[in-house]
Design an enzyme around this catalytic site. Structure first.
Site: not given
Length: 258
Positions: A99, A160, A186-187, A208-209
């Site tokens: 990635k 995040g 993301a987001g 992830n987050t």
């Protein structure tokens, strides 16, 4: 139903990709990854140890024979650093599916598109199978596909932030124009965000987050798993049309008193 996700030379059944950052410890990372039933986990080479056997190692918890390890270039702000990082990853672990993310600044963590394109050209030329993080610009997404990236990963919102999809229209346009997998990266903040991305046609999401910072990581991982599956099924089923006015669900002719 067989619904295989093909990325480069790799195939997956799960369309939920998870990250390995921000967890309390490696054991929690392992448990959440299992709960998500993910098959791929992305690892920041600069931040998470997977190469030094003398220190606590993520690979002691995440078995590379069971999961596809996806090295990433988080923390890189130019093409040179990103390319060097992934060369080291390939030398250390033999990983060719990677990635690429090249960031513009530390505040927004938005991608630096110019440096991303430069790095992608080098890595593809060197035989890497590149999954590339980028902004939600359809023109940039097309260019990255033309370079030879095996998947394009437009952001939903800043890394995040947990704010969901800022521009669903652009995600849909990117998907409609692409012939490689489109992965929203993301987001994502909660399960409904993941479902929404999949309903738009995204081939997968990376989370992830939203899992790592949940009060119950494993419960959120399962919620994300189910949301991705539901969103994918809804997309394949085809949603009903939106209408300006009501449409009765019962027949409007042949009433019993007619």
């Amino acid at each position: 139903m067989s619904d295989i996700l093909k990325i480069g030379s790799y195939t997956f059944h799960s369309r939920l990709i998870v990250g390995s950052g921000k967890y309390r410890d490696f054991q929690t990372t392992k448990e959440a990854t299992e709960a998500a039933e993910a098959e791929m986990i992305t690892v920041a080479i600069r931040r998470v140890n997977i190469t030094d056997p003398g220190k606590e190692n993520l690979l002691d918890y995440i078995d590379p024979k069971q999961y596809t390890i996806l090295p990433n270039t988080a923390g890189c702000f130019n093409a040179e650093d990103a390319v060097r990082t992934l060369r080291l990853a390939r030398e250390a672990g033999g990983w060719d599916l990677v990635k690429l993310e090249v960031l513009g600044d530390t505040e927004t963590l938005y991608p630096n598109v110019v440096e991303t394109i430069k790095a992608a050209e080098i890595l593809v030329d060197e035989g890497f199978q590149v999954m590339v993080y980028t902004n939600d610009d359809p023109i940039v997404a097309t260019r990255l596909e033309e370079i030879g990236c095996v998947a394009v990963m437009p952001l939903g919102n800043p890394i995040g932030s947990g704010r969901g999809l800022a521009n669903p229209f652009n995600i849909r346009v990117i998907k409609e124009r692409a012939s490689v997998p489109i992965i929203v990266d993301a987001g994502i903040g909660t399960a409904s965000d993941a479902a929404r991305a999949m309903e738009l046609g995204a081939d997968a999401v990376l989370v992830n987050t939203a899992i790592a910072e949940a009060r119950n990581e494993c419960m959120m991982a399962r919620a994300m798993r189910d949301a991705v599956r539901a969103g994918r099924m809804a997309y394949l089923a085809g949603r009903m049309p939106r209408r300006a006015f009501a449409s009765a669900s019962s027949p409007t002719e042949g009433y019993i008193w007619d």
